[in-house]
Motif scaffolding. Structure first.
Motif, PDB file in Angstrom:
ATOM      1  N   LEU A 141     106.242  28.944 -60.165  1.00  9.19           N
ATOM      2  CA  LEU A 141     106.774  30.068 -60.939  1.00  9.19           C
ATOM      3  C   LEU A 141     105.725  31.158 -61.119  1.00  9.19           C
ATOM      4  CD1 LEU A 141     108.774  28.183 -63.734  1.00  9.19           C
ATOM      5  CD2 LEU A 141     109.680  29.331 -61.708  1.00  9.19           C
ATOM      6  N   ILE A 142     104.475  30.731 -61.325  1.00 13.24           N
ATOM      7  CA  ILE A 142     103.392  31.704 -61.504  1.00 13.24           C
ATOM      8  C   ILE A 142     103.106  32.446 -60.197  1.00 13.24           C
ATOM      9  CG2 ILE A 142     100.923  31.934 -62.019  1.00 13.24           C
ATOM     10  CD1 ILE A 142     101.301  29.524 -63.946  1.00 13.24           C
ATOM     11  N   TRP A 143     103.066  31.684 -59.084  1.00 10.40           N
ATOM     12  CA  TRP A 143     102.797  32.286 -57.780  1.00 10.40           C
ATOM     13  C   TRP A 143     103.980  33.111 -57.256  1.00 10.40           C
ATOM     14  CZ3 TRP A 143      98.916  33.576 -54.847  1.00 10.40           C
ATOM     15  CH2 TRP A 143      97.693  32.887 -54.927  1.00 10.40           C
ATOM     16  N   GLY A 144     105.203  32.754 -57.673  1.00  4.52           N
ATOM     17  CA  GLY A 144     106.414  33.356 -57.116  1.00  4.52           C
ATOM     18  C   GLY A 144     106.388  34.858 -56.940  1.00  4.52           C
ATOM     19  N   PRO A 145     106.160  35.641 -58.018  1.00  2.00           N
ATOM     20  CA  PRO A 145     106.166  37.104 -57.875  1.00  2.00           C
ATOM     21  C   PRO A 145     105.110  37.626 -56.902  1.00  2.00           C
ATOM     22  CG  PRO A 145     106.280  36.453 -60.185  1.00  2.00           C
ATOM     23  CD  PRO A 145     105.997  35.212 -59.408  1.00  2.00           C
ATOM     24  N   LEU A 146     103.943  36.976 -56.886  1.00  2.00           N
ATOM     25  CA  LEU A 146     102.872  37.414 -55.980  1.00  2.00           C
ATOM     26  C   LEU A 146     103.217  37.129 -54.523  1.00  2.00           C
ATOM     27  CD1 LEU A 146      99.781  36.183 -58.033  1.00  2.00           C
ATOM     28  CD2 LEU A 146     100.613  38.523 -57.815  1.00  2.00           C
ATOM     29  N   LEU A 147     103.864  35.994 -54.285  1.00  2.00           N
ATOM     30  CA  LEU A 147     104.213  35.621 -52.915  1.00  2.00           C
ATOM     31  C   LEU A 147     105.259  36.563 -52.321  1.00  2.00           C
ATOM     32  CD1 LEU A 147     104.386  31.729 -53.319  1.00  2.00           C
ATOM     33  CD2 LEU A 147     102.499  33.091 -52.397  1.00  2.00           C
ATOM     34  N   GLN A 148     106.043  37.191 -53.172  1.00  2.00           N
ATOM     35  CA  GLN A 148     107.077  38.104 -52.685  1.00  2.00           C
ATOM     36  C   GLN A 148     106.525  39.478 -52.297  1.00  2.00           C
ATOM     37  OE1 GLN A 148     110.106  36.902 -52.138  1.00  2.00           O
ATOM     38  NE2 GLN A 148     109.361  34.954 -52.973  1.00  2.00           N
ATOM     39  N   ASN A 150     104.128  40.184 -50.211  1.00  2.00           N
ATOM     40  CA  ASN A 150     103.593  40.303 -48.861  1.00  2.00           C
ATOM     41  C   ASN A 150     104.317  39.316 -47.945  1.00  2.00           C
ATOM     42  OD1 ASN A 150     101.575  39.338 -46.658  1.00  2.00           O
ATOM     43  ND2 ASN A 150     100.691  41.281 -47.364  1.00  2.00           N
ATOM     44  N   ALA A 151     104.635  39.772 -46.738  1.00  2.00           N
ATOM     45  CA  ALA A 151     105.371  38.918 -45.800  1.00  2.00           C
ATOM     46  C   ALA A 151     104.555  37.685 -45.411  1.00  2.00           C
ATOM     47  CB  ALA A 151     105.745  39.712 -44.558  1.00  2.00           C
ATOM     48  N   LEU A 152     103.255  37.868 -45.235  1.00  2.00           N
ATOM     49  CA  LEU A 152     102.407  36.730 -44.867  1.00  2.00           C
ATOM     50  C   LEU A 152     102.378  35.696 -45.999  1.00  2.00           C
ATOM     51  CD1 LEU A 152     100.376  35.328 -42.995  1.00  2.00           C
ATOM     52  CD2 LEU A 152      98.576  36.676 -44.084  1.00  2.00           C
ATOM     53  N   LEU A 153     102.219  36.165 -47.242  1.00  2.00           N
ATOM     54  CA  LEU A 153     102.164  35.253 -48.378  1.00  2.00           C
ATOM     55  C   LEU A 153     103.485  34.520 -48.589  1.00  2.00           C
ATOM     56  CD1 LEU A 153     100.182  37.332 -51.029  1.00  2.00           C
ATOM     57  CD2 LEU A 153      99.332  35.499 -49.563  1.00  2.00           C
ATOM     58  N   SER A 154     104.597  35.161 -48.227  1.00  2.00           N
ATOM     59  CA  SER A 154     105.901  34.533 -48.433  1.00  2.00           C
ATOM     60  C   SER A 154     106.251  33.532 -47.321  1.00  2.00           C
ATOM     61  CB  SER A 154     106.999  35.600 -48.525  1.00  2.00           C
ATOM     62  OG  SER A 154     107.071  36.338 -47.312  1.00  2.00           O
ATOM     63  N   ASN A 155     105.400  33.460 -46.279  1.00  2.00           N
ATOM     64  CA  ASN A 155     105.582  32.451 -45.240  1.00  2.00           C
ATOM     65  C   ASN A 155     105.533  31.061 -45.876  1.00  2.00           C
ATOM     66  OD1 ASN A 155     103.989  30.427 -43.319  1.00  2.00           O
ATOM     67  ND2 ASN A 155     105.202  31.783 -42.032  1.00  2.00           N
ATOM     68  N   TYR A 156     106.450  30.174 -45.463  1.00  2.00           N
ATOM     69  CA  TYR A 156     106.575  28.864 -46.110  1.00  2.00           C
ATOM     70  C   TYR A 156     105.266  28.082 -46.102  1.00  2.00           C
ATOM     71  CZ  TYR A 156     108.067  24.060 -46.975  1.00  2.00           C
ATOM     72  OH  TYR A 156     108.174  22.785 -47.477  1.00  2.00           O
ATOM     73  N   VAL A 157     104.591  28.048 -44.946  1.00  2.00           N
ATOM     74  CA  VAL A 157     103.346  27.273 -44.831  1.00  2.00           C
ATOM     75  C   VAL A 157     102.257  27.873 -45.707  1.00  2.00           C
ATOM     76  CG1 VAL A 157     101.523  26.515 -43.263  1.00  2.00           C
ATOM     77  CG2 VAL A 157     103.911  26.441 -42.521  1.00  2.00           C
ATOM     78  N   VAL A 158     102.112  29.191 -45.665  1.00  2.00           N
ATOM     79  CA  VAL A 158     101.079  29.858 -46.461  1.00  2.00           C
ATOM     80  C   VAL A 158     101.352  29.686 -47.948  1.00  2.00           C
ATOM     81  CG1 VAL A 158     100.017  32.087 -47.018  1.00  2.00           C
ATOM     82  CG2 VAL A 158     100.577  31.536 -44.643  1.00  2.00           C
ATOM     83  N   ALA A 159     102.617  29.888 -48.356  1.00  2.00           N
ATOM     84  CA  ALA A 159     102.970  29.746 -49.766  1.00  2.00           C
ATOM     85  C   ALA A 159     102.730  28.318 -50.247  1.00  2.00           C
ATOM     86  CB  ALA A 159     104.428  30.145 -49.978  1.00  2.00           C
ATOM     87  N   THR A 160     103.120  27.349 -49.440  1.00  2.00           N
ATOM     88  CA  THR A 160     102.915  25.947 -49.817  1.00  2.00           C
ATOM     89  C   THR A 160     101.436  25.623 -49.935  1.00  2.00           C
ATOM     90  OG1 THR A 160     104.976  25.317 -48.713  1.00  2.00           O
ATOM     91  CG2 THR A 160     103.399  23.553 -49.172  1.00  2.00           C
TER      92      THR A 160
END
Length: 197
Positions: A141-148, A150-160
Motif C-alpha cells: 500500500l505504501i509503495w503503490g502510489p510510487l510504483l504507478q 513510472n512504467a519501469l517501477l510498475s513492472n511486476y518483477v521490479v515492483a515485487t
C-alpha cells in the motif's frame, strides 16, 4: 561479484558470559567497549545483548550477526578480540562461551540459561507471523502510489523486488529484533523447572 549478495547468508554468533559476583560494573564497561569495536568490523550486521540470571550470577548473552562465515571467523580470530577476551577472563565464571546458530534461527536469541534450547519452532513461527503479516499488508500500500509513477517501477518483477526488499530490510534490521526482545519472556518460557535461589 562477492559483495553483491548481502542477504544470501547470515551467520549468528552467540557469546555467553556468566559474570563473577562483584565484577558487574567493570564487565558492563568492558562489554560496551567490545560491542563498539565489533560493530566496526567488516561484515558485522548488528548485535543484541540479553541480560539475565544463571545460578545467582549475572548472565549476558550476546547475539552477533555477520554477513558471511568468513567475516564472523575473522572477528573471532582477530588479535583485537583475543586481547579483549583475555582482559575479561578474570571476571567470568565459565570463560568465553561461543557457538554458531543455524541460519534459519538467527532472529531468535537463545535463553540466558546455557542449557536451554532455542524457543520452540511454533513460537518462532508465531512471532515471525506477527512481524511479517503487517508488512505484507502495509508495504504494498505504501509503495503503490510510487510504483504507478513510472512504467519501469510498475513492472511486476521490479515492483515485487522493491516490495520484498523493503520487507526483508525492515524485518531483519528493525522489527524482528524489536519483536524478539518484546516477546523474550514468552519465547524463553518452557516446561523446564525455573531456577530457584
Amino acid at each position: 561479484m562477492p559483495e553483491a549478495k548481502p542477504f544470501e547468508e547470515v551467520v549468528t554468533l552467540i557469546i555467553k558470559h556468566r559474570v563473577k559476583a562483584g565484577f558487574e560494573v567493570p564487565y558492563e564497561a568492558w562489554l560496551r567497549n567490545i560491542v563498539s569495536i565489533a560493530g566496526q568490523q567488516e561484515g558485522h550486521l548488528g548485535v543484541d545483548v540479553m541480560r539475565g540470571k544463571n545460578a545467582g550470577l549475572d548472565m549476558y548473552t550476546c547475539v552477533l550477526r555477520f554477513c558471511t562465515t568468513e567475516a564472523m571467523q575473522h572477528w573471532l580470530d582477530s588479535p583485537q578480540r583475543l586481547d579483549l577476551v583475555n582482559l575479561a577472563t578474570p571476571m567470568l565464571a565459565d570463560g568465553d562461551q561461543t557457538e554458531v546458530n543455524p541460519v534459519n534461527e538467527f532472529w531468535f536469541a537463545p535463553s540466558t540459561d546455557t542449557a536451554s534450547p532455542p524457543p520452540p519452532r511454533w513460537k518462532q513461527a508465531v512471532v515471525t507471523l506477527l512481524v511479517i503479516l503487517p508488512h505484507t499488508l502495509l508495504v504494498p500500500l505504501i509503495w503503490g502510489p510510487l510504483l504507478q509513477l513510472n512504467a519501469l517501477l510498475s513492472n511486476y518483477v521490479v515492483a515485487t523486488f522493491l516490495i520484498t526488499l523493503t520487507i526483508v530490510v525492515s524485518v531483519v534490521y528493525l522489527f524482528m529484533p524489536m519483536a524478539t526482545r518484546l516477546f523474550a519472556p514468552w519465547l524463553s518460557h518452557s516446561t523446564q523447572p525455573k531456577e530457584t535461589r
